[in-house]
Design a protein around this motif. Structure first.
Motif, PDB file in Angstrom:
ATOM      1  N   ALA A  80     -12.977  31.982 -31.994  1.00 46.94           N
ATOM      2  CA  ALA A  80     -13.666  32.039 -30.696  1.00 46.94           C
ATOM      3  C   ALA A  80     -14.310  30.695 -30.357  1.00 46.94           C
ATOM      4  O   ALA A  80     -14.833  30.004 -31.233  1.00 46.94           O
ATOM      5  CB  ALA A  80     -14.733  33.123 -30.756  1.00 46.94           C
ATOM      6  N   GLU A  81     -14.240  30.355 -29.092  1.00 43.07           N
ATOM      7  CA  GLU A  81     -14.900  29.141 -28.601  1.00 43.07           C
ATOM      8  C   GLU A  81     -15.823  29.533 -27.462  1.00 43.07           C
ATOM      9  O   GLU A  81     -15.527  30.465 -26.714  1.00 43.07           O
ATOM     10  CB  GLU A  81     -13.867  28.168 -28.048  1.00 43.07           C
ATOM     11  N   VAL A  82     -16.919  28.794 -27.284  1.00 44.67           N
ATOM     12  CA  VAL A  82     -17.861  29.126 -26.213  1.00 44.67           C
ATOM     13  C   VAL A  82     -17.866  27.998 -25.176  1.00 44.67           C
ATOM     14  O   VAL A  82     -17.962  26.820 -25.526  1.00 44.67           O
ATOM     15  CB  VAL A  82     -19.280  29.342 -26.787  1.00 44.67           C
ATOM     16  N   PHE A  83     -17.739  28.392 -23.921  1.00 45.13           N
ATOM     17  CA  PHE A  83     -17.711  27.427 -22.824  1.00 45.13           C
ATOM     18  C   PHE A  83     -18.840  27.740 -21.834  1.00 45.13           C
ATOM     19  O   PHE A  83     -19.287  28.880 -21.729  1.00 45.13           O
ATOM     20  CB  PHE A  83     -16.373  27.525 -22.070  1.00 45.13           C
ATOM     21  N   HIS A  84     -19.201  26.735 -21.052  1.00 44.91           N
ATOM     22  CA  HIS A  84     -20.177  27.005 -19.982  1.00 44.91           C
ATOM     23  C   HIS A  84     -19.443  27.590 -18.784  1.00 44.91           C
ATOM     24  O   HIS A  84     -18.249  27.359 -18.593  1.00 44.91           O
ATOM     25  CB  HIS A  84     -20.910  25.728 -19.565  1.00 44.91           C
ATOM     26  N   LYS A 133     -22.716  31.430 -20.557  1.00 42.44           N
ATOM     27  CA  LYS A 133     -21.929  30.984 -21.714  1.00 42.44           C
ATOM     28  C   LYS A 133     -20.847  32.034 -21.901  1.00 42.44           C
ATOM     29  O   LYS A 133     -21.152  33.231 -21.989  1.00 42.44           O
ATOM     30  CB  LYS A 133     -22.799  30.942 -22.971  1.00 42.44           C
ATOM     31  N   VAL A 134     -19.597  31.580 -21.954  1.00 45.83           N
ATOM     32  CA  VAL A 134     -18.489  32.532 -22.031  1.00 45.83           C
ATOM     33  C   VAL A 134     -17.704  32.283 -23.314  1.00 45.83           C
ATOM     34  O   VAL A 134     -17.243  31.161 -23.572  1.00 45.83           O
ATOM     35  CB  VAL A 134     -17.563  32.388 -20.794  1.00 45.83           C
ATOM     36  N   GLU A 135     -17.572  33.328 -24.104  1.00 44.69           N
ATOM     37  CA  GLU A 135     -16.815  33.222 -25.355  1.00 44.69           C
ATOM     38  C   GLU A 135     -15.357  33.600 -25.079  1.00 44.69           C
ATOM     39  O   GLU A 135     -15.081  34.608 -24.430  1.00 44.69           O
ATOM     40  CB  GLU A 135     -17.423  34.175 -26.375  1.00 44.69           C
ATOM     41  N   VAL A 136     -14.452  32.751 -25.572  1.00 43.93           N
ATOM     42  CA  VAL A 136     -13.023  32.981 -25.355  1.00 43.93           C
ATOM     43  C   VAL A 136     -12.322  32.980 -26.711  1.00 43.93           C
ATOM     44  O   VAL A 136     -12.572  32.103 -27.543  1.00 43.93           O
ATOM     45  CB  VAL A 136     -12.418  31.870 -24.460  1.00 43.93           C
ATOM     46  N   GLU A 137     -11.492  33.979 -26.922  1.00 37.75           N
ATOM     47  CA  GLU A 137     -10.723  34.020 -28.168  1.00 37.75           C
ATOM     48  C   GLU A 137      -9.311  34.519 -27.857  1.00 37.75           C
ATOM     49  O   GLU A 137      -9.141  35.526 -27.141  1.00 37.75           O
ATOM     50  CB  GLU A 137     -11.392  34.957 -29.179  1.00 37.75           C
ATOM     51  N   GLY A 138      -8.342  33.814 -28.346  1.00 35.81           N
ATOM     52  CA  GLY A 138      -6.948  34.209 -28.143  1.00 35.81           C
ATOM     53  C   GLY A 138      -6.585  34.314 -26.670  1.00 35.81           C
ATOM     54  O   GLY A 138      -5.871  35.239 -26.276  1.00 35.81           O
ATOM     55  N   THR A 179     -14.147  37.176 -24.367  1.00 35.35           N
ATOM     56  CA  THR A 179     -14.619  38.219 -25.273  1.00 35.35           C
ATOM     57  C   THR A 179     -16.123  38.514 -25.120  1.00 35.35           C
ATOM     58  O   THR A 179     -16.585  39.560 -25.563  1.00 35.35           O
ATOM     59  CB  THR A 179     -14.316  37.847 -26.741  1.00 35.35           C
ATOM     60  N   LYS A 180     -16.873  37.606 -24.529  1.00 40.91           N
ATOM     61  CA  LYS A 180     -18.302  37.873 -24.341  1.00 40.91           C
ATOM     62  C   LYS A 180     -18.856  36.982 -23.224  1.00 40.91           C
ATOM     63  O   LYS A 180     -18.439  35.831 -23.082  1.00 40.91           O
ATOM     64  CB  LYS A 180     -19.059  37.578 -25.638  1.00 40.91           C
TER      65      LYS A 180
END
Ligand code: SF4
Length: 661
Positions: free
Chosen positions: A2-6, A20-25, A29-30
């Motif tokens: 997972a990586e977190v972006f603004h 803050k937006v978590e992205v995975e695959g 995701t959050k």
């Protein structure tokens, strides 16, 4: 991993939060708040957090749809766009471009959602909407008084001796202001809430004043009368910086304080208390977006402005009639994006009367409507008429991410990309003055496309592709163009996530107003005190008030941004009919009882919930609920225009109610 972006919240909301937006695959995701955002500081509401469910929802539209023999069938983009463009061309040739209506709203606060206007302007101009369901009457009112609608910067509240929150439940709609109020209170400010419902904001107030719905303008007249009686007015401001006060004085003299107290159902001593409070500057007034949704909506906001101005609270730190902050939107090159000079034909319908005008339009009739960023079937007042109007069209095209009530009526439904699936910049002209950046983080599902792509493809088929031969990056740069000289560029936004816009933190501090006279223009009260009354009241329409004795409000829902979240809630929503204690006692209704609410426009069934503290004879049904969950409150609301011609009268609505056994 997972990586977190603004990113930024795209919802049409006061707070315009940093995320803050978590992205995975390749999947969101959050969604959480960004602690580094200077105003929203990491806190977001459930509606923002639910953006994760919104983008991943199995109900997202993935392919273009075409109605065939009454049902939707999948169609390729190529065919859908060819067919829509061919019909647009035909309508333009046969009936003129004004036979097409562009119906839009503000479902997404992204700057490039304005490309729809660019498209229709370059097409030659279509029938457009003016005014608004929401804040139009108040904006118009402040433009008449000040020349524009500007608010103080959020931090200025700490300069206030008192803060009046008038008809605004910030705990529900403006959570970061709610926190600021608590802090301001802690620093010694007195907090007063005026509202027909003792809402969560009222719970933290030092004083709570309940007022009969729709009578806030008359209450403001009472405060002004008392301000004058107590000699608390700012004489210098009245003589040097304003005009029209003597005419307003005549209105005030035409009605007694006793009558005002009787009609507003506010005790005289409370009116006097408010006058004294206003005279003890600086006082900040935070005006909500409900009081203008009446026939007398413009007059109401103008009377509140009058109290703020006459008491010397305009242009001073800690003061202000804070309704909207159009300085924010005005910071961007809106015309560079929308190209209004390109339209050759022009016709406008007001948003309120779009259904009626669609049905009655001649020369040309409305043959086709293109709906963007909105769900008029749920959100427009008098929804039965709205349904008739949209059902009567030869051609209805809806661009949306979900199959809304409006999309269900369409001939073509075009699936569009949502937040996090495209780059944009976001801001709100309602509260703070920061612009936020939202990068593209994931791909849209299925074949969903950005609205910019759709406009470009249609433009290609209609012969003005050059107007859309710009990348998204170039278009955003056009929008922030005027800010370059202040050091705000897209590159900087990408890097720093947000930027403070160069706005006046204390508007009108020089007392130079944008009105024609350059002065503050007091409401002159043509029509006398009656101009301060709503339409549906016993003081105007005794027979209607006898048949329908209860005031119906339709406030913003807690868990959904209008109609956008209801279908994602863990528990199935239903029509909740909130009723004041006196109605419950009179009708022997308990929490959970089934009730029917009706008036001459329609009826709705729902489940009763008793409001422990609300103004007598008051009912609320939150707006935005779609048909599958019981239906929109707008089957009951009127589709008239407010007194300054641009706003809604959604709350100017009397109903009756009964228990269903
Ligand atoms: S809906 Fe409003 S308060 Fe909630 S996250 Fe979005 S901008 Fe913030």
């Amino acid at each position: 991993m997972a990586e977190v972006f603004h990113s930024a919240c795209p919802l049409n909301c006061w707070d315009s939060c940093g995320l803050k937006v978590e992205v995975e695959g390749g999947k969101v995701t959050k969604v959480e708040g960004d602690e580094e955002h200077p105003i929203t500081k990491g806190k977001i509401c459930g509606r923002g957090r639910m953006l994760e469910q919104r983008v991943n929802s199995p109900e997202r539209l993935r392919y273009p749809l075409k109605r065939v023999n009454g049902s939707f069938e999948r169609i390729s983009w190529e065919d859908a766009l060819d067919e829509i463009a061919a019909e647009m061309k035909r309508y333009k040739q046969q009936y003129g471009s004004l036979s097409i209506l562009h119906s839009h709203d503000y479902a997404n606060a992204g700057f490039l959602t304005n490309l729809d206007s660019r498209f229709f302007n370059c097409f030659g101009g279509v029938t457009e909407l003016i005014g608004s369901i929401c804040w139009g009457a108040g904006i118009e009112a402040q433009c008449q008084d000040f020349g524009d609608a500007y608010s103080h910067a959020p931090g200025e509240l700490f300069e206030s001796r008192s803060i009046i929150v008038w008809g605004r439940n910030v705990a529900r709609t403006n959570m970061h202001l709610y926190e600021t109020l608590i802090e301001a209170k802690g620093r010694g400010a007195k907090l007063v809430v005026i509202d027909p419902i003792a809402n969560a904001t009222a719970k933290i107030a030092d004083e709570y004043i309940t007022v009969k719905p729709g009578f806030d303008g008359l209450l403001a007249a009472g405060i002004l009368k008392e301000l004058l009686r107590l000699h608390l007015e700012d004489k210098k401001f009245l003589s040097e910086c304003s005009q029209g006060f003597e005419e307003l004085r005549k209105l005030l003299e035409s009605i007694t304080l006793e009558s005002i107290s009787n009609m507003t159902e506010v005790p005289q001593k409370s009116i006097t208390m408010l006058a004294k409070l206003y005279g003890n500057r600086p006082v900040s007034t935070l005006i909500g977006l409900g009081m203008q949704r009446y026939h007398n909506g413009g007059s109401t906001i103008r009377m509140i402005d009058a109290v703020v101005a006459a008491s010397g609270n305009v242009g001073i730190a800690g003061g202000g009639a804070n309704y909207a902050n159009r300085q924010v939107g005005q910071s961007f090159h809106y015309e560079g994006i929308t190209l209004p000079h390109r339209k050759k034909a022009h016709r406008t319908f007001t948003m309120m009367k779009q259904a009626e005008m669609m049905l009655q339009a001649k020369d040309p009739e409305i043959k086709m409507a293109f709906v963007t960023c909105g769900n008029p079937l749920t959100q427009l007042p008098n929804s039965s008429r709205a349904e008739k109007a949209f059902s009567s069209l030869e051609m209805l095209v809806v661009a949306d991410s979900f199959l809304t009530d409006t999309a269900k009526l369409a001939h073509y439904v075009l699936p569009i990309a949502a937040a996090f699936e495209t780059e944009d910049i976001y801001y709100s002209s309602m509260y703070h003055h920061y612009v936020n950046h939202g990068p593209k983080l994931v791909n849209p599902p299925g074949e969903a496309k950005t609205d910019a792509w759709i406009w470009g493809e249609l433009a290609k088929r209609l012969g003005f592709e050059n107007d859309f031969s710009f990348s998204r990056e170039e278009l955003i740069k056009m929008g922030v163009g005027p800010l370059q000289k202040r050091g705000i560029s897209l590159e900087r936004l990408r890097q720093e996530k947000f930027a403070e816009l160069p706005v006046d933190r204390v508007p009108w501090h020089d007392h130079e107003f944008k009105t024609e006279s350059g002065k503050f223009e007091f409401y002159q009260g043509e029509g006398g005190a009656e101009s301060l009354l709503p339409n549906e009241t016993k003081w105007r329409e005794e027979s209607i008030a006898t048949m329908y004795p209860y005031n119906l409000l339709s406030i913003h829902p807690m868990r959904s941004n209008h109609s956008q979240h209801y279908h994602l809630l863990p528990q199935l929503p239903y029509v909740k009919v909130e009723i004041s204690v006196d109605i419950a006692a009179k009708k022997d209704i308990k929490d959970g009882d089934s009730v029917r609410v009706w008036n001459s426009r329609g009826e709705l069934e729902g489940i009763a919930s008793i409001l422990k503290q609300a103004h007598p004879n008051t009912i609320n049904i939150d707006e935005g609920l779609s048909r599958r969950f019981g239906g929109t409150v707008n089957v009951l609301t009127p589709d008239l225009e407010s007194d300054n011609g641009m706003g809604s009268t959604l709350y100017d609505c009397l109903v009756n109610l009964e228990k269903i056994c």
